[in-house]
Design an enzyme around this catalytic site. Structure first.
Site, PDB file in Angstrom:
ATOM      1  NE  ARG A 136      -3.197   0.281   3.162  1.00  0.00           N
ATOM      2  CZ  ARG A 136      -4.402   0.783   2.922  1.00  0.00           C
ATOM      3  NH1 ARG A 136      -5.248   0.131   2.148  1.00  0.00           N
ATOM      4  NH2 ARG A 136      -4.781   1.922   3.467  1.00  0.00           N
ATOM      5  NE  ARG A 153       5.913   8.987  -4.399  1.00  0.00           N
ATOM      6  CZ  ARG A 153       5.233   9.369  -3.333  1.00  0.00           C
ATOM      7  NH1 ARG A 153       5.854   9.948  -2.324  1.00  0.00           N
ATOM      8  NH2 ARG A 153       3.936   9.217  -3.297  1.00  0.00           N
ATOM      9  NE  ARG A 160      -4.407  -6.065  15.433  1.00  0.00           N
ATOM     10  CZ  ARG A 160      -3.985  -6.324  16.665  1.00  0.00           C
ATOM     11  NH1 ARG A 160      -4.476  -7.351  17.351  1.00  0.00           N
ATOM     12  NH2 ARG A 160      -3.070  -5.548  17.229  1.00  0.00           N
ATOM     13  NE  ARG A 218      -2.731   5.433  12.138  1.00  0.00           N
ATOM     14  CZ  ARG A 218      -3.167   5.017  10.962  1.00  0.00           C
ATOM     15  NH1 ARG A 218      -2.561   5.393   9.877  1.00  0.00           N
ATOM     16  NH2 ARG A 218      -4.221   4.246  10.856  1.00  0.00           N
ATOM     17  CD  GLU A 261      -5.014   4.902  14.633  1.00  0.00           C
ATOM     18  OE1 GLU A 261      -5.211   6.079  14.267  1.00  0.00           O
ATOM     19  OE2 GLU A 261      -4.788   3.986  13.842  1.00  0.00           O
ATOM     20  CE1 TYR A 265      -6.455  -1.168   5.533  1.00  0.00           C
ATOM     21  CE2 TYR A 265      -4.717  -2.739   5.041  1.00  0.00           C
ATOM     22  CZ  TYR A 265      -5.137  -1.570   5.609  1.00  0.00           C
ATOM     23  OH  TYR A 265      -4.220  -0.787   6.257  1.00  0.00           O
ATOM     24  CG  ASP A 307      -7.641   3.211   1.161  1.00  0.00           C
ATOM     25  OD1 ASP A 307      -7.631   3.080   2.399  1.00  0.00           O
ATOM     26  OD2 ASP A 307      -6.605   3.164   0.468  1.00  0.00           O
TER      27      ASP A 307
HETATM   28  P1  FAD Z   1     -18.189   1.770   7.991  1.00  0.00           P
HETATM   29  O1  FAD Z   1     -17.744   3.172   7.933  1.00  0.00           O
HETATM   30  O2  FAD Z   1     -17.510   0.826   8.924  1.00  0.00           O
HETATM   31  O3  FAD Z   1     -19.746   1.784   8.334  1.00  0.00           O
HETATM   32  C1  FAD Z   1     -20.465   0.645   8.749  1.00  0.00           C
HETATM   33  C2  FAD Z   1     -21.540   1.112   9.703  1.00  0.00           C
HETATM   34  O4  FAD Z   1     -22.451   0.042   9.961  1.00  0.00           O
HETATM   35  C3  FAD Z   1     -21.012   1.545  11.074  1.00  0.00           C
HETATM   36  O5  FAD Z   1     -21.458   2.838  11.378  1.00  0.00           O
HETATM   37  C4  FAD Z   1     -21.583   0.493  12.032  1.00  0.00           C
HETATM   38  O6  FAD Z   1     -21.884   1.024  13.315  1.00  0.00           O
HETATM   39  C5  FAD Z   1     -22.859   0.074  11.300  1.00  0.00           C
HETATM   40  N1  FAD Z   1     -23.352  -1.277  11.646  1.00  0.00           N
HETATM   41  C6  FAD Z   1     -22.642  -2.426  11.623  1.00  0.00           C
HETATM   42  N2  FAD Z   1     -23.432  -3.453  11.989  1.00  0.00           N
HETATM   43  C7  FAD Z   1     -24.654  -2.944  12.237  1.00  0.00           C
HETATM   44  C8  FAD Z   1     -25.895  -3.517  12.671  1.00  0.00           C
HETATM   45  N3  FAD Z   1     -26.017  -4.828  12.905  1.00  0.00           N
HETATM   46  N4  FAD Z   1     -26.963  -2.692  12.848  1.00  0.00           N
HETATM   47  C9  FAD Z   1     -26.854  -1.357  12.616  1.00  0.00           C
HETATM   48  N5  FAD Z   1     -25.700  -0.766  12.210  1.00  0.00           N
HETATM   49  C10 FAD Z   1     -24.633  -1.555  12.015  1.00  0.00           C
HETATM   50  N6  FAD Z   1      -9.732   5.307   3.974  1.00  0.00           N
HETATM   51  C11 FAD Z   1      -9.167   6.248   3.186  1.00  0.00           C
HETATM   52  O7  FAD Z   1      -9.505   6.371   1.993  1.00  0.00           O
HETATM   53  N7  FAD Z   1      -8.226   7.120   3.694  1.00  0.00           N
HETATM   54  C12 FAD Z   1      -7.806   7.066   4.995  1.00  0.00           C
HETATM   55  O8  FAD Z   1      -6.950   7.861   5.421  1.00  0.00           O
HETATM   56  C13 FAD Z   1      -8.389   6.065   5.838  1.00  0.00           C
HETATM   57  N8  FAD Z   1      -8.001   5.962   7.126  1.00  0.00           N
HETATM   58  C14 FAD Z   1      -8.580   5.015   7.908  1.00  0.00           C
HETATM   59  C15 FAD Z   1      -8.168   4.936   9.242  1.00  0.00           C
HETATM   60  C16 FAD Z   1      -8.734   3.994  10.090  1.00  0.00           C
HETATM   61  C17 FAD Z   1      -8.283   3.923  11.508  1.00  0.00           C
HETATM   62  C18 FAD Z   1      -9.728   3.098   9.575  1.00  0.00           C
HETATM   63  C19 FAD Z   1     -10.358   2.060  10.464  1.00  0.00           C
HETATM   64  C20 FAD Z   1     -10.130   3.170   8.251  1.00  0.00           C
HETATM   65  C21 FAD Z   1      -9.562   4.119   7.405  1.00  0.00           C
HETATM   66  N9  FAD Z   1      -9.970   4.238   6.080  1.00  0.00           N
HETATM   67  C22 FAD Z   1      -9.380   5.192   5.277  1.00  0.00           C
HETATM   68  C23 FAD Z   1     -11.017   3.362   5.498  1.00  0.00           C
HETATM   69  C24 FAD Z   1     -12.429   3.965   5.601  1.00  0.00           C
HETATM   70  O9  FAD Z   1     -12.775   4.165   6.948  1.00  0.00           O
HETATM   71  C25 FAD Z   1     -13.419   3.008   4.953  1.00  0.00           C
HETATM   72  O10 FAD Z   1     -13.066   2.745   3.615  1.00  0.00           O
HETATM   73  C26 FAD Z   1     -14.880   3.480   4.948  1.00  0.00           C
HETATM   74  O11 FAD Z   1     -15.192   4.303   6.021  1.00  0.00           O
HETATM   75  C27 FAD Z   1     -15.760   2.264   4.956  1.00  0.00           C
HETATM   76  O12 FAD Z   1     -17.120   2.604   4.833  1.00  0.00           O
HETATM   77  P2  FAD Z   1     -18.208   1.465   5.036  1.00  0.00           P
HETATM   78  O13 FAD Z   1     -19.530   2.069   4.697  1.00  0.00           O
HETATM   79  O14 FAD Z   1     -17.812   0.237   4.333  1.00  0.00           O
HETATM   80  O15 FAD Z   1     -18.133   1.048   6.577  1.00  0.00           O
HETATM   81  N1  UDP Z   2       3.483   0.747   7.898  1.00  0.00           N
HETATM   82  C1  UDP Z   2       4.709   0.672   8.511  1.00  0.00           C
HETATM   83  N2  UDP Z   2       5.267   1.793   9.061  1.00  0.00           N
HETATM   84  C2  UDP Z   2       4.641   2.986   9.022  1.00  0.00           C
HETATM   85  C3  UDP Z   2       3.385   3.070   8.381  1.00  0.00           C
HETATM   86  C4  UDP Z   2       2.832   1.923   7.836  1.00  0.00           C
HETATM   87  O1  UDP Z   2       5.300  -0.403   8.582  1.00  0.00           O
HETATM   88  O2  UDP Z   2       5.194   3.980   9.540  1.00  0.00           O
HETATM   89  C5  UDP Z   2       2.905  -0.492   7.332  1.00  0.00           C
HETATM   90  C6  UDP Z   2       1.972  -1.224   8.306  1.00  0.00           C
HETATM   91  O3  UDP Z   2       2.135  -2.595   8.110  1.00  0.00           O
HETATM   92  C7  UDP Z   2       0.603  -0.789   7.858  1.00  0.00           C
HETATM   93  C8  UDP Z   2       0.801  -0.727   6.341  1.00  0.00           C
HETATM   94  O4  UDP Z   2       2.128  -0.213   6.183  1.00  0.00           O
HETATM   95  O5  UDP Z   2      -0.391  -1.714   8.232  1.00  0.00           O
HETATM   96  C9  UDP Z   2      -0.187   0.130   5.604  1.00  0.00           C
HETATM   97  O6  UDP Z   2      -0.116   1.443   6.122  1.00  0.00           O
HETATM   98  P1  UDP Z   2      -1.317   2.453   5.987  1.00  0.00           P
HETATM   99  O7  UDP Z   2      -0.867   3.765   6.505  1.00  0.00           O
HETATM  100  O8  UDP Z   2      -1.831   2.381   4.605  1.00  0.00           O
HETATM  101  O9  UDP Z   2      -2.352   1.805   7.002  1.00  0.00           O
HETATM  102  P2  UDP Z   2      -3.822   2.290   7.467  1.00  0.00           P
HETATM  103  O10 UDP Z   2      -3.911   3.772   7.239  1.00  0.00           O
HETATM  104  O11 UDP Z   2      -4.777   1.498   6.634  1.00  0.00           O
HETATM  105  O12 UDP Z   2      -3.864   1.917   8.891  1.00  0.00           O
END
Ligand code: FAD
Ligand code: UDP
Length: 366
Positions: free
Chosen positions: A171, A175, A248, A279, A299, A347, A349
């Protein structure tokens, strides 16, 4: 005729995009969300006038023009470019892996020097990389693997890098230029006013029930709607009949600090094994905030157990195998569409979730 055309289980991006298109077509939509707010993991909370990313830092990035046009029709985006810094025992390295990182690590200045060092170090891996450790070493060599990848990754996923799939590390860009942009995508930014601006637009026109778990009252909700769009955990939908998928989880520790600038950047990764968090996010920097105070979030990765938020699917072979069984069962479920990170155990985005929802909804609603 049932009361609603669609029952949306969950209110994240997948459900939101689908519901937005359905409402535009005049469909009646009910959203059932177990949290006490809409938006899933992109939801922001206001603290000290700062939009706090309540479920972890979310940076929007995409190369998909259709998705970019779509989100820009909902909100204006700022020019934020993610360039996190890694802190390894007090040594600061630019991320992702680029000439700034290599120069700091080895005191070198040219791409040729960096390539020579990495070429030498990657000899530690023979043949095709079979796991995350081998993949990382073959991309950036052993020094960077040891200082910037191993500790962070093992904290994040709770297992040895040898037991993780290689794709996770692919991911990140590698560069041989001086460029700290964390993403390679054409378009990037944060919605001005925070992600809630987008959430509010997506669910306009829907009826909403917050604090309600669909699975606890499944028959009742199924009776209300012609079709269900389910974005919760796929294994929970089927009562874990084939066994539990692994996830996780994370614990967020948020603090207001009495300073206007705590760490000088939105994201600092702690890449040693000993620091228990991965982080620290300083939320105001996503929007170039000038507030007097600041809000930071540490986090902490944790093992997922029933009752916790399942943030990340663990897409290793064992879980993928199990997921395939659930996916087969899901395909036979009439009138239920499974989507999103939890519904597809992927997984994803944000941009990929939006693209998938646009495609599925357009097919469904034509
Ligand atoms: P979710 O946002 O998980 O929504 C699912 C919803 O369903 C939740 O609100 C949950 O409460 C609800 N639900 C589940 N079961 C039930 C039930 N039985 N009854 C009623 N409600 C229910 N993506 C990026 O592009 N850039 C980023 O920088 C980025 N950073 C991230 C950082 C973290 C820590 C995490 C966890 C994810 C990150 N993502 C990022 C990914 C991004 O969050 C997801 O791609 C996106 O939000 C997923 O949307 P979704 O609708 O699939 O699910
Ligand atoms: N990663 C790492 N060091 C860093 C940042 C990321 O080793 O400083 C690795 C780690 O395994 C992580 C993966 O790169 O799960 C993907 O990172 P990303 O930032 O895309 O993770 P997310 O935002 O989905 O948590």
């Amino acid at each position: 005729m049932k009361k609603y055309d669609y029952i949306f289980v969950g209110s994240g991006l997948y459900a939101g995009v689908f519901a937005y298109l359905a409402c535009k077509k005049g469909k009646k939509c009910l959203v059932v969300e177990k949290r006490n707010h809409l938006g899933g993991n992109i939801y922001c909370e206001d603290m000290e006038g700062i939009h706090v990313h309540k479920y972890g830092a979310h940076i929007f990035h995409t190369s998909d023009r259709k998705v970019w046009d779509f989100v820009n029709s909902l909100a204006e985006f700022n020019r934020y470019t993610n360039s996190p810094v890694a802190n390894y025992k007090g040594e600061m390295y630019n991320m992702p892996f680029n000439m700034n990182t290599f120069s700091k690590m080895w005191g070198i200045s040219t791409p040729e020097q960096a390539r020579a060092i990495i070429e030498e170090q990657r000899k530690a891996v023979q043949g095709e990389p079979k796991n995350l450790e081998e993949q990382a070493i073959s991309l950036v060599g052993t020094d960077i693997y040891q200082k910037l990848i191993k500790g962070y990754t093992e904290k994040q996923w709770g297992r040895d890098c040898k037991d993780l799939p290689a794709f996770i590390i692919r991911r990140l860009p590698v560069r041989y230029i001086y460029d700290n942009n964390y993403f390679n995508d054409l378009y990037q930014g944060i919605p001005i006013g925070g992600y809630n601006v987008i959430i509010d637009r997506l669910f306009e026109g829907c009826e909403i029930q917050l604090g309600r778990d669909y699975l606890e009252d499944k028959e009742y909700y199924d009776g209300l709607g012609e079709k269900v769009v389910y974005t919760g955990m796929i294994d929970a939908y089927f009562g874990h009949c084939f066994g539990k998928l692994e996830y996780r989880s994370l614990r967020f520790e948020t603090e207001v600090k009495d300073t206007d600038n705590y760490q000088g950047v939105a994201v600092v990764n702690y890449t040693d094994r000993e620091t228990p968090y991965t982080r620290v996010i300083e939320h105001k920097h996503f929007e170039f905030g000038t507030q007097e105070k600041t809000v930071i979030t540490r986090e902490y990765p944790v093992s997922w157990e029933e009752g916790m938020e399942p943030y990340y699917p663990v897409n290793d072979e064992k879980n993928q195998e199990l997921y395939r069984k659930y996916a087969e069962k899901a395909a036979q479920e009439e009138n239920v569409i499974f989507g999103g990170r939890l519904g597809e155990y992927k997984y994803y985005d944000m941009d990929k979730v939006i693209a998938a929802a646009l495609e599925r909804a357009e097919k469904e609603l034509q």
